[in-house]
Motif scaffolding. Sequence first.
Motif, short mmCIF file in Angstrom:
data_model
loop_
_atom_site.label_atom_id
_atom_site.label_comp_id
_atom_site.label_asym_id
_atom_site.label_seq_id
_atom_site.Cartn_x
_atom_site.Cartn_y
_atom_site.Cartn_z
N THR A 43 0.71 -1.52 0.21
CA THR A 43 -0.22 -0.27 0.38
C THR A 43 0.98 1.20 -0.57
O THR A 43 0.55 2.18 -0.04
CB THR A 43 -0.99 -0.40 1.42
N THR A 44 1.44 1.06 0.63
CA THR A 44 2.72 2.31 0.39
C THR A 44 3.53 2.41 -0.35
O THR A 44 3.86 4.28 -1.07
CB THR A 44 4.23 2.07 1.78
N GLN A 85 -7.70 0.15 -0.01
CA GLN A 85 -8.29 -0.85 0.79
C GLN A 85 -8.69 -1.03 1.25
O GLN A 85 -9.42 -1.62 1.67
CB GLN A 85 -6.27 -1.33 1.92
N1 LIG Z 1 1.97 6.19 7.44
C1 LIG Z 1 2.48 5.80 7.75
N2 LIG Z 1 3.24 5.80 9.16
C2 LIG Z 1 4.30 4.60 9.62
N3 LIG Z 1 4.40 3.47 9.27
C3 LIG Z 1 3.69 3.53 8.51
C4 LIG Z 1 2.49 4.08 7.64
N4 LIG Z 1 1.78 3.50 6.63
C5 LIG Z 1 2.90 2.01 6.90
N5 LIG Z 1 3.40 1.79 7.31
C6 LIG Z 1 3.82 0.81 8.15
O1 LIG Z 1 5.15 0.32 6.54
C7 LIG Z 1 4.59 -0.54 6.33
C8 LIG Z 1 3.86 -0.66 4.96
O2 LIG Z 1 2.91 -1.24 5.13
P1 LIG Z 1 1.97 -1.19 3.96
O3 LIG Z 1 0.48 -0.94 4.63
O4 LIG Z 1 2.82 -0.36 2.85
O5 LIG Z 1 1.88 -2.94 3.80
P2 LIG Z 1 1.09 -3.76 3.11
O6 LIG Z 1 1.52 -4.67 2.15
O7 LIG Z 1 0.29 -2.82 2.42
O8 LIG Z 1 -0.01 -4.38 4.12
P3 LIG Z 1 -1.01 -5.69 4.13
O9 LIG Z 1 -1.02 -6.38 3.03
O10 LIG Z 1 -1.28 -5.48 5.93
O11 LIG Z 1 -1.80 -4.46 3.48
C9 LIG Z 1 4.33 -1.56 7.71
O12 LIG Z 1 5.19 -1.75 8.87
C10 LIG Z 1 3.00 -0.12 8.50
O13 LIG Z 1 3.32 -0.62 9.58
#
Ligand SMILES: Nc1ncnc2c1ncn2[C@@H]1O[C@H](COP(=O)(O)OP(=O)(O)OP(=O)(O)O)[C@@H](O)[C@H]1O
Lengths: 243, 332
Positions: A43-44, A85
Motif C-alpha cells: 500500500t505504501t 484497501q
Molecule cells: N503512515 C505510516 N506511518 C508509519 N508507518 C507506516 C505508515 N504506513 C504504513 N506504515 C508501515 O509500513 C509498513 C508497510 O505498510 P503497508 O501498509 O504498505 O503494507 P502492506 O503491504 O500494504 O500490508 P497489508 O497487506 O497488511 O495491507 C508496515 O510496517 C506499516 O506499519
Amino acid sequence: MAFLEVHDIVKDFGGLVANSNVSFQIEEGEIVGLIGPNGAGKTTLFNCIVGYYSPDYGKVMFKGNDITGFKPFQTNQAGIGRTFQIMKVTTGMTVVENIMVGAFCRTNSRHQAREEAHEMLHFLGMEEISEQYINELPIAKQRKVGMARALATKPQLLMLDEVASGLNHTETDEMVALLKRLNVEKKITLFLIEHIMEMVMTVSQRVIVLDGGIKIAEGVPGDIVKDDNVIKAYLGEKYAKGR
Amino acid sequence: MEKVKDALDFTDFSGVERFVLVVFSIFLLAFPWLGAGSFVKAVMIQFLLFSLFGMGWNTIGGYGGQVELGKAQYVGIGAYTVSVSMVWWNIPFWISMPIGVLIALGYSFMIGYPLFRLKGHYFAIATICTSLVLQDIFTNWKLVGAAKGIELPIHEHPDFLYMQFKSDTYYYYFIMVLFYIALFYMNWFRKSKLGYQLRMIKDDEEAAESLGIDIRWCKIKAYSIASAFVAVGGGFMAVYNLYIDPVSVMDLDLSIKIALMAMLGGAASLWGPIIGAAFLVPLDRFLGSWLGGHKGLIGVDFMIYAALIMVVSAYQPRGIWGIVEQLRGKGK
Ligand SMILES: Nc1ncnc2c1ncn2[C@@H]1O[C@H](COP(=O)(O)OP(=O)(O)OP(=O)(O)O)[C@@H](O)[C@H]1O
Ligand SMILES: [Mg+2]
C-alpha cells in the motif's frame, strides 16, 4: 519508455523502511499483480506512486512524464485511478452521486456526469443499488463503488488495493471476469495488490513480489509460485503466525 | 442557460416541499400588507437577512463540512465599503455594494489560501482569529470612526440610488429579492460540480483527492462564495440601519449566529438555513428585548443557543430539517 516507470523508490517512516529501492516497469495494456505478506509495503508503494506520500528517494514516470511529487488529484488528472484497501463508510452521498463525482473529473456538466454515472452503473451491473448509501451496502459492494467512481474519472491506469479481499468464491470469479473486461474492452492497464494467491495468479500477466519493503521477485505467475524467495517469504509468515 | 434552468428547477423536491415553498412565497410577498407592526416587520427583515447569511455559510460550512466561524469579517467588509464610499465620496449603493463584494472576494482568497492548510478544530479557531483581527483593526482605525463607527448621511427624500427609504416596506422587499436570488443560486449550487465535489470532500477527503479534486482550491472557492454572500448582507445592513460600528457588523457574536442558525436548521440542505433563521431570529429578538431589561442576564441568550445546538447535534446532527426527514421516513 514504458507506460509506468518506478525507479528506486524509498519510503522511510522514521526508521521503518517500508519501501527500499523498489524499481519496476509496467507496459500499456498489461495486468500486473503486486503481492507480498502483511506489512510488506504494498500500500505504501501505491501511495508513493499516486502521491499520497512523497517518496524519500526515487522517481515515478507516467507516459514519459515525471510525476514524482504530484498531488493525488494531479496524478488522477494525469490518468491514474486508484481504490483504497479500506474504504471509508460514508453516509452523505448515494452510489450514483459517488460515481458522478468521479465523472466530474472530466466534465463540468451535471447532466453529462449523471449520464456517465448511469452508464458506469450499467456496465458494472450495479443499477439496483444506485440510490443507496455506502453505509447500507455489504463490503463487497462498497469496494465495487470505490472501483466504479475511480473508473468514472476515465483512468488509463487503474491501481486496485485488495478489491477482492473478503469476497466469496463466486464474487471473486465475477471480479476476475470484470477486471479482464476492463482490460480488454476499456483498454485500461491494471496494477493490483492482492492477497488471494489464486486470484492474482489467474488474472495477472506478470507479478511483482515485495517482502519487507524489498522487491524479491518479478515474473510470470508460473515462475513466481516456484520461486524460492517467494516461498520463503510466505512460509516464513505462516510459521510466525503458527507460534 | 442551463444554469438558470437548474436554478429554477425544484422538481427533485417532494410535492409537499414545493407546495410549502409556494405558500411561503405568497406569504412573503403579502407580508407588508398584513398589518404587522414595526417590531414584527423588523424581525421579518432580520429573518430574511440571516437566511441570506446562512445560505452563504452553507456552501463552505454545510456542503463543504468546514466549521467556519468567521463570517462576520465579510459582513463588516460589505458594510464598511458601502458606508465609507457613501460618506467620503458620495458613491451610490449600487456601485459601492458590488465593490464591497469584490473586496470581500479578494480578501477571502488572500485569507483562504493559508487558512485551508489547516483542518478541523485548527481551521475553526483560525477563522475566528482572522475575524477578530480585522475587527480589532477597525476598532482602532480612526479614519473609519474606530470604535464609534460610521453614521450614514440621511437623505431628505427617498433615494433609490442610495437605497434610502422612509418606510421599512421598501427594505423588506429589497432583502426579499436578495433572499430569492440567494435561494435560486443555492438551488443551482447544490447540483453543481463544486457542490458535489464539496460533499465528497466532507464525506471522505482521501477519496476526493483520488478523484481528481483539488481539495484546497475547492474549499477556497466555496469560502469565497460564502464571503460574497455575507458581504451583500453587510451592504444591506449599512443602508438599512444607517449606522454601523465594529460590534454591530464584525462581532464574533454575529459569526456564531450565522453558523448556528444554519447548523440548527440543517447544514447542507437547501431549506436548513431558512428554517434555522425562522427559529433563531425571533428567539434572538425576543430574548434581546427581554434580557435588555434585566442587567446581569447578559450571556443568557448564548447559553440558550449552546443548549439548543447540543440538543440538536445529540439528537440529529443534520438539524431540524434532518428531524423532519427522519419523521417522513427519508432519514438514514
Ligand atoms: N503512515 C505510516 N506511518 C508509519 N508507518 C507506516 C505508515 N504506513 C504504513 N506504515 C508501515 O509500513 C509498513 C508497510 O505498510 P503497508 O501498509 O504498505 O503494507 P502492506 O503491504 O500494504 O500490508 P497489508 O497487506 O497488511 O495491507 C508496515 O510496517 C506499516 O506499519
Ligand atoms: Mg495494504
